[in-house]
Write a protein that holds these residues in place. Sequence first.
Motif, PDB file in Angstrom:
ATOM      1  N   SER A  20      24.536   6.003 -11.711  1.00  0.00           N
ATOM      2  CA  SER A  20      23.977   7.387 -11.607  1.00  0.00           C
ATOM      3  C   SER A  20      23.476   7.670 -10.469  1.00  0.00           C
ATOM      4  N   TRP A  21      22.561   6.661  -9.965  1.00  0.00           N
ATOM      5  CA  TRP A  21      22.034   6.611  -8.513  1.00  0.00           C
ATOM      6  C   TRP A  21      22.251   5.170  -8.084  1.00  0.00           C
ATOM      7  N   ILE A  22      23.006   5.037  -7.026  1.00  0.00           N
ATOM      8  CA  ILE A  22      23.148   3.848  -6.306  1.00  0.00           C
ATOM      9  C   ILE A  22      22.692   3.742  -4.968  1.00  0.00           C
ATOM     10  N   LEU A  23      21.497   2.917  -4.698  1.00  0.00           N
ATOM     11  CA  LEU A  23      21.103   2.850  -3.348  1.00  0.00           C
ATOM     12  C   LEU A  23      21.634   1.706  -2.499  1.00  0.00           C
ATOM     13  N   MET A  24      22.029   1.703  -1.465  1.00  0.00           N
ATOM     14  CA  MET A  24      22.515   0.806  -0.590  1.00  0.00           C
ATOM     15  C   MET A  24      21.483   0.726   0.574  1.00  0.00           C
ATOM     16  N   ASP A  25      20.823  -0.120   1.065  1.00  0.00           N
ATOM     17  CA  ASP A  25      19.968  -0.503   2.089  1.00  0.00           C
ATOM     18  C   ASP A  25      20.563  -1.326   3.085  1.00  0.00           C
TER      19      ASP A  25
END
Length: 115
Positions: free
Chosen positions: A76-81
């Motif tokens: 639903s919300w994927i964060l890639m750092d």
Amino acid sequence: MDSREMARIAVKALDEKKGEDIRIIDISNVSVIADYFIIANGTNTNQVQTLVDNVQEELFKAGIQAKQVEGYNTASWILMDFNDIIVHVFSQEDRLFYDLERIWRDGTLIDPSEI
């Protein structure tokens, strides 16, 4: 590789998989956490994961690996750092709910064609 080139690769990867409403926010003057936030959304869980997979693959080919990826399973919300850039891929509903563009309005919005 500089952060602008990383952002260009990420935006191209999102665009290749039909990411919607791709936005780039230069946050280098308002935060130390990264130079750019890249925000996009997909239409369903599978597309959201496909967008993320393609960004990771294209940056990996350029020698860049994500320091951290969060939210992949729920999609639903994927964060890639990636240290200098942070890529956020949302479902349509969660993007509207969290409204990162409003939260980071002190940053500079960059047209994807200019990156």
